[in-house]
Write an enzyme that holds these catalytic residues in place. Structure first.
Site, PDB file in Angstrom:
ATOM      1  N   ASP A 198       0.878  -1.161   0.000  1.00 53.48           N
ATOM      2  CA  ASP A 198       0.000   0.000   0.000  1.00 53.48           C
ATOM      3  C   ASP A 198       0.922   1.220   0.000  1.00 53.48           C
ATOM      4  O   ASP A 198       2.120   1.124   0.318  1.00 53.48           O
ATOM      5  CB  ASP A 198      -0.949  -0.005   1.212  1.00 53.48           C
ATOM      6  CG  ASP A 198      -2.135   0.947   0.996  1.00 53.48           C
ATOM      7  OD1 ASP A 198      -2.086   1.761   0.048  1.00 53.48           O
ATOM      8  OD2 ASP A 198      -3.106   0.881   1.777  1.00 53.48           O
TER       9      ASP A 198
HETATM   10  C1  BGC Z   1      -4.927   3.401  -0.047  1.00 58.93           C
HETATM   11  C2  BGC Z   1      -5.027   2.376  -1.165  1.00 58.93           C
HETATM   12  C3  BGC Z   1      -4.873   3.070  -2.494  1.00 58.93           C
HETATM   13  C4  BGC Z   1      -3.558   3.826  -2.515  1.00 58.93           C
HETATM   14  C5  BGC Z   1      -3.319   4.567  -3.825  1.00 58.93           C
HETATM   15  C6  BGC Z   1      -3.702   4.277  -0.163  1.00 58.93           C
HETATM   16  O1  BGC Z   1      -3.800   5.337   0.728  1.00 58.93           O
HETATM   17  O2  BGC Z   1      -4.936   2.739   1.194  1.00 58.93           O
HETATM   18  O3  BGC Z   1      -6.244   1.707  -1.099  1.00 58.93           O
HETATM   19  O4  BGC Z   1      -4.943   2.132  -3.524  1.00 58.93           O
HETATM   20  O5  BGC Z   1      -3.583   4.791  -1.475  1.00 58.93           O
HETATM   21  O6  BGC Z   1      -4.185   5.625  -3.964  1.00 58.93           O
END
Ligand code: BGC
Length: 750
Positions: free
Chosen positions: A227
């Site tokens: 993530d």
């Molecule tokens: C989120 C993810 C997301 C990523 C990219 C993170 O803050 O937890 O779900 O895909 O950002 O935007």
């Protein structure tokens, strides 16, 4: 691309670049070897493709905003989820996106979870089956997915550091299960590792999670990405099983990996494994060279269809609904949300809609006519006396009133949890006042997660639209007018009050630890076991028609059971039923919930028509995770199967005695090929599900390509191969999909 040759040609800094994202959305490209960059985009309920380097989450290209997962999961419709995936795949191809960052399949453990709107269910089977269909749909278009957030990321506060502390049984049975189902059945290209820790170990550095379970037990062959910002120590993460850090830190990321190899902190063989996974990913998800615009109108129509199939009719006293031009009388619509609807959640899943149709916009086309009263403001939770008294005065004169209510946007977002599950005070108060002057009140809810409803007894109807996507207006009237017969069912329990949830006293209290002390007794598993009253049970949803269940027949053998029953539409209009199969385990000595969902389907039935439904349960469906021996255990003894329309509304049930004592050991990835080849049933099945597809002319050369005069693979005669578990065949290049299909079929009841 010849993966091994490419790997050999890469320099160490190039390999380091490949395992570190180039920026927010791209992986590194290596022009010298024609290795292209991959672009990824959120997900899950629409594309959030950012064209510039801006960090403004709301600044993305226009895209169809499908219902948020909280609503779409209420469809319980795997076919529709497959189509949703296909639509998203087509859009991703049109936007030259290689990987869509979704679906989100974490469990909705507490109603306070800030991202509940983005997740599917409190039950892992619902999340696993719907997630599988979504992934298959997206990937059928040549676009990869990233199933997220792996794993046990069930709260948002302190999500970067908090440890989800739980027993192994709880982890296996609830928090890993949806991922396991998807990995085994849909072969996702990537998985996204979440920020949190499990039992103290940071997920991005958790060898047990990323290698032992994900790869060795489940046979995952895709790439594991982090993530955004979930990596604390890149070298340690790669050693544990991470393949790609997102977003990379640029040159410092490359330097740190090169240094880690030079100092011996990271083994180059381990780095090579990750590079291999990424090269496969790049090969499997090529950029669309000829992007073509997609049909926005058709995709918008699908967003409406998805919402139509998912909106849940929670209450309908004395057939208050449907309201049609004929029976509406004097109708008043109350609530700012009718004009400025909540139709999606905030954070990374935010989409810039192509065409937002609000309930007020769509009213004329619905055939209804109504006066509108704002009633309250979304900006403030204090009652605006003028707005409220105007709405009450109008309601006094009306035959029917529809109140739009819900959480304001600022209360529901990724990045933080809620502290209560009540609507803002001005809305609660207004609904209370309206019910005093009119008994024909329908409440339409727009919310990402469950709400307490102190007014529930005093309103005539409740329509749960959650966050319905850009076709919110059209879909809302489709249900209210009866143009579409409602068929959504809750994929989560609505408790009477927050204090009733098992984790109420502790959720989010300790900044460093979240104690899952309720264990496997979460959601309906808790309420039903403790015989607690709830506001609306898991699986609940009304229809404008009625269904009757009968002719339940169960058959069992050492492999599992087959359950057959009939559903009849006893009303006067076509509708869709959602039969749910629950199993109670009376055989085991370990603590068990009174029932657990083990199957579901959705079917359209005409008035007077009867359809037969069959569910197959395999040994695993009767199993629980036994910590002492570290494996799934199926106990011989008595079980009960229950078919219902919710976890409370059980229509037919039957006892079932299972005898696993003399059952042959289940087939798993650990089963040796020799066992498969020497058992005639397994051998036949293997021939059909694994060998035959691999012998097709368009399939590249593989372990099974060489056959003898009887078309039997020569492999079956090799003592070396016979002495390998199925897992090893995967490692030697056999696609995991046919092997998993074989394992599933082999363990199925005969
Ligand atoms: C989120 C993810 C997301 C990523 C990219 C993170 O803050 O937890 O779900 O895909 O950002 O935007």
């Amino acid at each position: 691309m010849d993966i091994e040759k490419t790997l050999a040609a890469l320099t160490l800094p190039e390999k380091a670049a490949l395992v570190s994202g180039k920026d927010n959305w791209y992986t590194a490209k290596i022009d010298r070897l024609n290795i292209p960059a991959l672009m990824m985009t959120d997900g899950p309920s629409g594309l959030r493709k950012q064209t510039s380097t801006t960090n403004d989450i709301n600044n993305s290209v226009k895209a169809i905003t499908y219902p948020a997962a909280a609503l779409s999961a209420s469809s319980w419709n795997t076919d529709l989820f497959h189509q949703l995936g296909e639509h998203l795949g087509v859009e991703a191809r049109a936007e030259q996106v290689n990987i869509l960052l979704g679906p989100g399949v974490n469990m909705k453990r507490s109603p306070l979870g800030g991202r509940n709107f983005e997740y599917l269910s409190e039950d892992p089977l619902v999340a696993g089956k719907l997630g599988t269909a979504y992934v298959q749909g997206v990937q059928s278009k040549g676009v990869g997915v990233s199933v997220k957030h792996f794993a046990a990321n069930n709260r948002e506060n302190q999500r970067f550091t908090s440890s989800s502390d739980m027993s192994q049984r709880t982890l296996r049975e609830l928090y890993l299960k949806a991922f396991e189902i998807i990995v085994k059945n849909a072969l996702p290209e990537t998985l996204m590792v979440s920020y949190n820790r499990i039992n103290g170990v940071l997920n991005s550095q958790n060898h047990y999670l990323l290698r032992d379970i994900l790869r060795d037990e489940w046979g995952f062959h895709g790439a594991v990405m982090s993530d955004w910002g979930a990596v604390a120590n890149h070298a340690a993460a790669l050693s544990a099983g991470l393949d790609l850090e997102m977003p990379g830190k640029g040159q410092p990321s490359v330097d740190e990996i090169v240094k880690a190899i030079e100092t011996g902190e990271l083994d180059e063989g381990t780095l090579n494994k990750s590079v291999r996974h990424l090269l496969h990913l790049i090969q499997n998800c090529p950029t669309n060279p000829h992007p073509k615009a997609y049909d926005h109108e058709a995709h918008h129509a699908f967003a409406r269809k998805m919402a139509d199939d998912s909106i849940v009719l929670l209450k309908n006293h004395q057939n208050e609904l449907p309201l049609t031009p004929k029976n509406q009388g004097k109708l008043v619509i109350v609530g700012e949300l009718a004009k400025h609807p909540r139709f999606q959640g905030s954070g990374s899943s935010h989409v810039n809609p192509t065409k937002l149709v609000t309930p007020l916009d769509a009213l004329a086309d619905s055939g209804l006519s109504a006066d509108y009263q704002q009633g309250y403001t979304l900006d403030d939770s204090e009652t605006d006396d003028q707005l409220a008294s105007d709405a009450i005065a109008a309601a006094k004169q009306a035959d029917h009133v529809i109140v739009f209510a819900g959480y304001p946007e600022k209360e529901e977002s990724e990045g933080f949890d809620k502290s209560a599950i009540l609507l803002p005070e001005n809305q609660t108060e207004l609904i209370g006042q309206l019910t005093k002057v009119n008994t024909h009140i329908t409440v339409v809810l727009q919310n990402g997660s469950v709400v307490e409803m102190p007014w529930v007894k005093n309103v005539a109807a409740i329509v749960e639209t959650y966050l319905a996507g850009e076709a919110v207006g059209e879909a809302t009237w489709d249900i209210i007018t009866g143009k579409v017969n409602p068929s959504g069912h809750l994929a989560e329990t609505f408790p009477l009050k927050l204090a009733d949830t098992p984790m109420a006293p502790t959720f989010g209290q300790d900044p460093h630890h979240e104690n899952y002390s309720e264990g496997i007794f979460m959601g309906y598993r808790y309420y039903d076991t403790h015989e607690m009253r709830v506001l609306f049970p898991f699986g609940h949803g009304l229809s404008y028609t009625t269904f009757e269940y009968g002719n339940l027949v169960t058959k069992s053998d050492a492999h599992g059971a087959t359950i057959t029953f009939d559903v009849t539409n006893t009303g006067d209009q076509a509708g869709k039923a959602v039969p749910q199969l629950y199993v109670a385990n009376h055989a085991s000595h370990a603590p068990m919930p009174t029932k657990e969902l083990r199957g579901f389907t959705k079917l359209s039935i005409d008035p007077g028509e009867t359809k037969s439904v069959t569910f197959h349960l395999n040994r695993r469906d009767f199993s629980w995770w036994r910590e002492r021996v570290h494996r799934w255990q199926a106990d011989t003894g008595d079980y009960e199967v229950m078919i219902g329309e919710s976890s409370h509304d059980i229509r037919v049930q039957s006892k079932l005695t299972m005898d696993f004592e003399n059952a042959p050991a289940p087939v798993t990835l650990e089963t040796y090929l020799a066992k498969v080849v020497t058992d005639p049933r397994l051998r036949g099945l293997f021939q059909r599900t694994v060998v035959a597809p691999l012998l097709q002319p368009d399939v590249p050369q593989n372990l099974f390509s060489e056959t003898d005069a009887d078309h039997q693979p020569l492999l079956f005669q090799s003592r070396m191969y016979l002495n390998m578990p199925l897992r090893a065949l995967v490692a030697l290049g056999t696609p995991a999909k046919p092997l998993n299909d074989f394992i599933q079929a082999a363990n199925q009841s005969r």
